[in-house]
Write an enzyme that holds these catalytic residues in place. Sequence first.
Site, short mmCIF file in Angstrom:
data_model
loop_
_atom_site.label_atom_id
_atom_site.label_comp_id
_atom_site.label_asym_id
_atom_site.label_seq_id
_atom_site.Cartn_x
_atom_site.Cartn_y
_atom_site.Cartn_z
N ASP A 16 0.86 -1.20 0.00
CA ASP A 16 0.00 0.00 0.00
C ASP A 16 0.89 1.24 0.00
O ASP A 16 2.11 1.13 -0.01
CB ASP A 16 -0.93 -0.01 1.23
CG ASP A 16 -0.15 0.05 2.55
OD1 ASP A 16 0.95 -0.53 2.63
OD2 ASP A 16 -0.63 0.69 3.51
N HIS A 71 1.26 -8.95 -3.50
CA HIS A 71 0.27 -7.91 -3.19
C HIS A 71 1.04 -6.60 -3.07
O HIS A 71 1.43 -6.19 -1.97
CB HIS A 71 -0.47 -8.25 -1.89
CG HIS A 71 -1.59 -7.29 -1.57
ND1 HIS A 71 -2.84 -7.40 -2.10
CD2 HIS A 71 -1.63 -6.18 -0.78
CE1 HIS A 71 -3.61 -6.43 -1.65
NE2 HIS A 71 -2.89 -5.67 -0.84
N ASP A 102 0.81 -17.61 -3.86
CA ASP A 102 1.30 -16.52 -4.73
C ASP A 102 0.12 -15.95 -5.50
O ASP A 102 -0.05 -16.21 -6.69
CB ASP A 102 2.38 -17.07 -5.68
CG ASP A 102 3.00 -15.96 -6.52
OD1 ASP A 102 2.76 -14.77 -6.21
OD2 ASP A 102 3.71 -16.29 -7.49
N GLU A 138 1.99 -10.09 0.64
CA GLU A 138 2.34 -8.68 0.54
C GLU A 138 3.83 -8.52 0.82
O GLU A 138 4.49 -9.45 1.31
CB GLU A 138 1.51 -7.85 1.54
CG GLU A 138 1.69 -6.35 1.35
CD GLU A 138 0.61 -5.49 2.03
OE1 GLU A 138 -0.31 -6.07 2.64
OE2 GLU A 138 0.70 -4.25 1.92
O1 G3I Z 1 -0.37 -10.65 18.66
C1 G3I Z 1 -0.75 -11.95 18.22
C2 G3I Z 1 0.03 -12.96 18.99
O2 G3I Z 1 -0.28 -12.87 20.33
C3 G3I Z 1 -0.29 -14.33 18.43
O3 G3I Z 1 0.54 -15.28 19.04
C4 G3I Z 1 -0.06 -14.37 16.93
C5 G3I Z 1 -0.49 -15.69 16.38
O4 G3I Z 1 -1.20 -15.58 15.18
O5 G3I Z 1 -0.80 -13.35 16.31
C6 G3I Z 1 -0.43 -12.08 16.75
O6 G3I Z 1 -1.11 -11.05 16.10
C7 G3I Z 1 -0.81 -10.81 14.77
C8 G3I Z 1 -0.08 -9.49 14.67
O7 G3I Z 1 0.09 -9.18 13.34
C9 G3I Z 1 1.29 -9.49 15.34
O8 G3I Z 1 2.19 -10.30 14.68
C10 G3I Z 1 -2.15 -10.73 14.04
O9 G3I Z 1 -2.75 -12.00 14.00
C11 G3I Z 1 -1.97 -10.23 12.66
O10 G3I Z 1 -3.24 -9.91 12.12
C12 G3I Z 1 -1.13 -8.98 12.65
O11 G3I Z 1 -0.79 -8.74 11.33
C13 G3I Z 1 -0.29 -7.47 11.00
C14 G3I Z 1 -1.14 -6.93 9.86
O12 G3I Z 1 -0.58 -5.71 9.39
C15 G3I Z 1 -2.59 -6.67 10.26
O13 G3I Z 1 -2.66 -5.75 11.27
C16 G3I Z 1 1.15 -7.66 10.52
O14 G3I Z 1 1.98 -7.99 11.63
C17 G3I Z 1 1.67 -6.37 9.88
O15 G3I Z 1 2.92 -6.64 9.31
C18 G3I Z 1 0.69 -5.90 8.81
O16 G3I Z 1 1.14 -4.70 8.30
C19 G3I Z 1 0.47 -4.24 7.14
C20 G3I Z 1 -0.12 -2.88 7.49
O17 G3I Z 1 -1.16 -3.05 8.41
C21 G3I Z 1 -0.60 -2.13 6.26
N1 G3I Z 1 0.42 -2.09 5.25
C22 G3I Z 1 0.90 -3.38 4.85
C23 G3I Z 1 1.49 -4.14 6.01
C24 G3I Z 1 2.04 -5.48 5.59
O18 G3I Z 1 1.07 -6.44 5.33
O1 9MR Z 2 -3.79 -3.51 0.29
C1 9MR Z 2 -4.04 -3.59 1.68
C2 9MR Z 2 -2.82 -4.12 2.39
O2 9MR Z 2 -1.73 -3.23 2.25
C3 9MR Z 2 -3.12 -4.38 3.85
O3 9MR Z 2 -2.05 -5.07 4.45
C4 9MR Z 2 -4.38 -5.19 3.99
C5 9MR Z 2 -4.78 -5.38 5.44
O4 9MR Z 2 -5.03 -4.18 6.05
O5 9MR Z 2 -5.46 -4.60 3.31
C6 9MR Z 2 -5.25 -4.46 1.92
O6 9MR Z 2 -6.37 -3.84 1.34
C7 9MR Z 2 -7.50 -4.64 1.17
C8 9MR Z 2 -8.54 -4.31 2.23
O7 9MR Z 2 -8.08 -4.62 3.53
C9 9MR Z 2 -9.84 -5.03 1.95
N1 9MR Z 2 -10.33 -4.74 0.62
C10 9MR Z 2 -9.35 -5.10 -0.43
C11 9MR Z 2 -8.05 -4.35 -0.23
C12 9MR Z 2 -7.08 -4.70 -1.35
O8 9MR Z 2 -6.97 -6.07 -1.52
#
Ligand code: G3I
Ligand code: 9MR
Length: 543
Positions: free
Chosen positions: A155, A467, A512, A521
């Site tokens: 993103d 992604h 993939d 991503e």
């Molecule tokens: O905290 C729990 C932990 O207690 C548990 O043991 C573990 C097992 O599944 O999950 C942990 O939580 C996860 C958390 O990351 C910490 O690692 C959540 O399930 C998981 O949903 C969360 O994912 C994060 C995701 O955003 C959603 O919030 C990723 O770390 C993080 O890298 C990712 O970052 C995104 C940004 O929001 C938006 N831009 C892209 C980026 C990369 O995908």
């Molecule tokens: O593109 C977005 C990505 O960077 C984030 O990690 C992800 C989770 O927040 O969300 C993606 O965006 C999606 C959104 O959450 C739901 N609608 C579709 C978007 C693109 O696939």
Amino acid sequence: AENEISDDVHVNQLGYKTLSKKIAVIKGQYKKFQVVDSKTGVAVLTGDLTGNPKDESSGDTVCYADFSKITVPGKYFISISGLGKSYDFLIDDNVYSKLGDAMLKALCYQRCGTALTPDFAGEYSHAECHKTLAKFYNDETREIDVSGGWHDAGDYGRYVVPATVTVAGLLLAYEFYPQVFTDAVRIPESGNKIPDVLDEAKYGIEWLLKMQDSESGGVYHKVTSRVFPEMTTMPDKDVDNQLVMSISTNATADFAAVTAMASRIYVTIDPVFSQNCLQASQKAWEWLEKNKDFVSFKNPSDVASGEYGDSSGKDEKAWAAAELFRATGNEKYNEYFTDNYQIEGFGLGWQNVSGFAAIAYMFSDVSGTDQKKVDEIKKAWLDKADMFASTGQKDGYLVAMHKMEYNWGSNMNVATHAMHLLISDRLKTDDKYIHTAEDCTHYLLGRNTLNQSYITGFGSKQVKKPHHRPSAADLALNPVPGLMVGGPDSALEDDVAKSKLSGKFPAECYIDDINSFSTNEVATYWNSPVIFILGYLNSNRLL
Ligand code: G3I
Ligand code: 9MR
Ligand code: ZN
């Protein structure tokens, strides 16, 4: 079948250094293997396959081909009678040098607020993006210039917390392996006599400096649009309002940490910048002193961009204190660190930064450093490294990952475990640290149950549909190279994962597919620990 590639014969698809341990992991039970010179077709080694562990993370029963004996540079493949062969791979001391450059250059492709010009970006070029003034979420009549930095991931959001982790990885890579980093990666600053890794880190830090409120010293959590743009939107075509969100404890503390770190690392290379960083860091600390209660960040209900939320700021503040102590020698920071630091997981990711805090303090040579505290941290650090090494030995694919660790961004877990092990190597010499770190690298480059290289543009089975909006939207055939994807996530956190991966073992939960953002991503803070690892692997590179 024997002359065909088998998905069950797993190697590092780039290859191995001449003197490294070299193991292929074969799914199933077979007796013998051959290593074949792929140019001549001549078998250079025949050996017995060993072991038959069942791998808990993939459900596979595997056996091993150890061909460490082969030290002659060349191109080879492994052949298993009755099964098939591996992809070709190299044995060569320079086998990872192009990858190191590409993963750094990939961050340059993530740059925001600038044009990627064809002279260095080629088919991935685009016009200037996200350059207009941003509005404050709380008061849209107020505007501010926060242009620059990196697009976080697939993103176009720019988030302080993860960006500091990216910066820290780059600065540590340079600090530990300075001889590796050249001025010739072909980024805009190449040729300016400053290693490109420091130019790239500076690009990120200059944006961080803009995210600080000049009055209070607090740092805004992020600047993003309310919702994510369509996948087919190029950066320069994304004209949604960019909104600056509120100040948070963790953005401010992480900021204080990396700006203090930068003040140390750029002190002779760029003294003015170094000084600015130090002032900004101290100013951020003042905010932390005035705002002792934890200020978390939560997305307002009309904002859907990444949250990077956290329930604690303790590790972030300890990191800031450790770095500020090292940068200034001021006892107040030392005291804060020694009173408050808790050994908790030694994370090197966006949510748990206690590993960065530990590194800052363990390697401090400032007078006043509490040696007892250092020894206590070192011991716990090495205990954890021993644990990683034993986890790696037990794992079918020799990767230091417990089956519960395959969550969103699991490849970052693999990479940061390797980083932990390589730092251990500086504390105590023990071959298992190096071997286990190399094993983690082999996993990322194809020696895994899916036979999948997780870094775009590298390996034989490559990621083709990350992604990643620029890769989805541009006209280039292949995705932007040198980006590591998140990898298997057993929590199945997007619709594609839910429908295609249910019932699979944790290490198999990857696809993939362009829409699988929870497994496919990319992110800048997933590249940075790999850049660190490659610093080690390339440190004997022949230039
Ligand atoms: O905290 C729990 C932990 O207690 C548990 O043991 C573990 C097992 O599944 O999950 C942990 O939580 C996860 C958390 O990351 C910490 O690692 C959540 O399930 C998981 O949903 C969360 O994912 C994060 C995701 O955003 C959603 O919030 C990723 O770390 C993080 O890298 C990712 O970052 C995104 C940004 O929001 C938006 N831009 C892209 C980026 C990369 O995908
Ligand atoms: O593109 C977005 C990505 O960077 C984030 O990690 C992800 C989770 O927040 O969300 C993606 O965006 C999606 C959104 O959450 C739901 N609608 C579709 C978007 C693109 O696939
Ligand atoms: Zn941009």
